[in-house]
Design a protein around this motif. Sequence first.
Motif, mmCIF file in Angstrom:
data_model
loop_
_atom_site.group_PDB
_atom_site.id
_atom_site.type_symbol
_atom_site.label_atom_id
_atom_site.label_comp_id
_atom_site.label_asym_id
_atom_site.label_seq_id
_atom_site.Cartn_x
_atom_site.Cartn_y
_atom_site.Cartn_z
ATOM 1 N N ASN A 1 10.281 -1.525 1.211
ATOM 2 C CA ASN A 1 9.838 -2.298 1.070
ATOM 3 C C ASN A 1 8.308 -3.274 2.361
ATOM 4 O O ASN A 1 7.429 -3.130 2.282
ATOM 5 C CB ASN A 1 9.826 -3.884 0.712
ATOM 6 N N LYS A 2 9.070 -2.745 3.377
ATOM 7 C CA LYS A 2 8.618 -3.091 4.950
ATOM 8 C C LYS A 2 8.147 -1.460 5.108
ATOM 9 O O LYS A 2 7.063 -1.445 5.709
ATOM 10 C CB LYS A 2 9.951 -3.265 5.982
ATOM 11 N N LEU A 3 8.332 -1.081 4.941
ATOM 12 C CA LEU A 3 7.742 0.302 5.070
ATOM 13 C C LEU A 3 6.246 0.282 4.680
ATOM 14 O O LEU A 3 4.908 0.611 4.802
ATOM 15 C CB LEU A 3 8.019 1.496 4.819
ATOM 16 N N VAL A 4 6.298 0.115 3.402
ATOM 17 C CA VAL A 4 4.924 -0.290 2.345
ATOM 18 C C VAL A 4 4.368 -1.439 2.910
ATOM 19 O O VAL A 4 3.425 -1.092 3.089
ATOM 20 C CB VAL A 4 5.443 -0.608 0.529
ATOM 21 N N GLU A 5 4.723 -2.202 3.242
ATOM 22 C CA GLU A 5 3.903 -3.704 4.222
ATOM 23 C C GLU A 5 2.732 -2.825 5.309
ATOM 24 O O GLU A 5 1.745 -3.884 5.518
ATOM 25 C CB GLU A 5 4.726 -4.262 3.652
ATOM 26 N N ALA A 6 3.977 -2.098 6.417
ATOM 27 C CA ALA A 6 3.025 -2.030 7.206
ATOM 28 C C ALA A 6 2.392 -0.863 6.514
ATOM 29 O O ALA A 6 0.692 -1.373 7.713
ATOM 30 C CB ALA A 6 3.798 -1.439 8.130
ATOM 31 N N ARG A 7 2.070 -0.017 5.644
ATOM 32 C CA ARG A 7 1.072 0.804 5.659
ATOM 33 C C ARG A 7 -0.064 -0.039 4.398
ATOM 34 O O ARG A 7 -0.685 0.817 4.890
ATOM 35 C CB ARG A 7 1.880 2.421 4.555
ATOM 36 N N ASP A 8 0.562 -0.958 3.812
ATOM 37 C CA ASP A 8 -0.510 -1.731 3.520
ATOM 38 C C ASP A 8 -1.711 -2.038 3.768
ATOM 39 O O ASP A 8 -2.677 -2.158 4.384
ATOM 40 C CB ASP A 8 0.145 -2.474 2.196
ATOM 41 N N ALA A 9 -0.837 -2.782 5.338
ATOM 42 C CA ALA A 9 -1.767 -3.359 6.230
ATOM 43 C C ALA A 9 -2.487 -2.562 6.995
ATOM 44 O O ALA A 9 -4.185 -2.633 7.463
ATOM 45 C CB ALA A 9 -1.082 -4.509 7.453
ATOM 46 N N GLU A 10 -2.101 -1.165 7.499
ATOM 47 C CA GLU A 10 -3.248 -0.187 7.629
ATOM 48 C C GLU A 10 -4.109 0.332 6.781
ATOM 49 O O GLU A 10 -5.353 0.962 7.509
ATOM 50 C CB GLU A 10 -2.400 1.311 8.486
ATOM 51 N N TYR B 1 -3.668 1.946 3.826
ATOM 52 C CA TYR B 1 -3.727 3.163 2.814
ATOM 53 C C TYR B 1 -3.119 2.644 1.007
ATOM 54 O O TYR B 1 -3.180 3.599 -0.257
ATOM 55 C CB TYR B 1 -1.879 3.502 3.515
ATOM 56 N N MET B 2 -3.743 1.259 0.493
ATOM 57 C CA MET B 2 -3.732 0.668 -0.399
ATOM 58 C C MET B 2 -1.523 0.131 -0.892
ATOM 59 O O MET B 2 -1.843 1.467 -1.955
ATOM 60 C CB MET B 2 -4.010 0.952 -1.255
ATOM 61 N N ALA B 3 -0.580 0.383 0.306
ATOM 62 C CA ALA B 3 0.267 0.952 -0.647
ATOM 63 C C ALA B 3 0.896 0.493 -1.690
ATOM 64 O O ALA B 3 1.087 -0.990 -1.686
ATOM 65 C CB ALA B 3 1.229 1.275 0.759
ATOM 66 N N SER B 4 1.887 0.457 -2.487
ATOM 67 C CA SER B 4 3.338 -0.052 -3.270
ATOM 68 C C SER B 4 4.240 0.419 -3.555
ATOM 69 O O SER B 4 3.821 2.337 -3.062
ATOM 70 C CB SER B 4 1.647 -0.637 -4.777
ATOM 71 N N TRP B 5 4.980 -0.141 -3.820
ATOM 72 C CA TRP B 5 6.094 0.795 -4.854
ATOM 73 C C TRP B 5 6.973 0.255 -5.781
ATOM 74 O O TRP B 5 6.422 -0.917 -5.843
ATOM 75 C CB TRP B 5 7.729 0.441 -3.681
ATOM 76 N N GLU B 6 7.145 1.190 -6.608
ATOM 77 C CA GLU B 6 7.828 0.861 -7.827
ATOM 78 C C GLU B 6 8.575 2.068 -7.799
ATOM 79 O O GLU B 6 8.971 2.995 -7.652
ATOM 80 C CB GLU B 6 6.713 1.339 -8.875
ATOM 81 N N ASP C 1 16.397 5.181 -10.897
ATOM 82 C CA ASP C 1 16.968 5.377 -9.715
ATOM 83 C C ASP C 1 16.362 5.832 -8.734
ATOM 84 O O ASP C 1 16.875 5.388 -7.956
ATOM 85 C CB ASP C 1 18.931 6.226 -9.651
ATOM 86 N N ASP C 2 14.976 6.648 -8.677
ATOM 87 C CA ASP C 2 14.338 6.246 -8.088
ATOM 88 C C ASP C 2 13.171 5.638 -7.382
ATOM 89 O O ASP C 2 13.560 4.692 -7.495
ATOM 90 C CB ASP C 2 13.991 8.353 -7.479
ATOM 91 N N TYR C 3 13.100 5.964 -5.978
ATOM 92 C CA TYR C 3 11.693 4.909 -5.823
ATOM 93 C C TYR C 3 9.961 5.517 -6.246
ATOM 94 O O TYR C 3 10.700 6.783 -5.576
ATOM 95 C CB TYR C 3 11.678 3.508 -4.555
ATOM 96 N N MET C 4 9.391 5.270 -5.746
ATOM 97 C CA MET C 4 7.644 5.431 -5.755
ATOM 98 C C MET C 4 7.200 5.230 -5.029
ATOM 99 O O MET C 4 7.111 3.655 -5.517
ATOM 100 C CB MET C 4 7.149 6.096 -7.081
ATOM 101 N N LEU C 5 6.523 5.547 -3.833
ATOM 102 C CA LEU C 5 5.898 5.223 -2.583
ATOM 103 C C LEU C 5 4.458 5.526 -2.610
ATOM 104 O O LEU C 5 4.101 6.441 -2.807
ATOM 105 C CB LEU C 5 6.367 5.664 -0.947
#
Length: 212
Positions: free
Chosen positions: A130-139, A141-146, A150-154
């Motif tokens: 979540n924190k990585l996504v927040e940092a990338r989004d601020a740069e 990258y229109m980042a999100s995760w879901e 059992d996996d995560y998609m960044l």
Amino acid sequence: MKNILPENEKALWILKTRGPQPLTVIAEALQVTVEGARFQLLKLASDGLVEASNVSKGRGRPQQIWSLTAKGHSRFPDSHAELTVRLLNTIRDTLGTDALDTVIENSKKAGLEKYLKAVSQEHTLEDRINKLVEARDAEGYMASWEKDGDDYMLIENHCPICVAAQVCQGFCSAELESFRQIIGEEAEVKREDHLLSGARRCAYRISPKREQ
């Protein structure tokens, strides 16, 4: 990344973050009538920003699907693209590929240090993502995760350094390696979609490792 588009171009944001969509879905996302969405899309099409194609799905009439054109994609920022490409080519031509590799490595180290600081207080895998996504989004990258089982998609719907990455894909390799270092040994990180390989976005699968 904040939505910087004017109201009459919000459909561009929807198509950028969700990919090609039928008119009814766009209308629902815009919270307008189908005719209202059609009017906006036709205006954007006349400006060369979107286009429609007919897609057949079994029996019945083909469905009209709207998508961004290359001009539409260019409405989203690519950080100092022309200057960046010129500098990269100058470094390669005057100092050689080793010097360019050094630049990429130093850029990776600076980014990694920033991301590690952002996740340093997080103790769970999900919180670090979540924190990585927040940092990338601020740069940009229109980042999100879901979650995906059992996996995560960044997911990154935009690449603000896309033009630079096209000139030197070492930036993409450095990015993937940085993600792996940030996530750590408790999960495996794989790139599943790559914008430079023709996908509409970059997407990374983060799979927690099972205890033996």
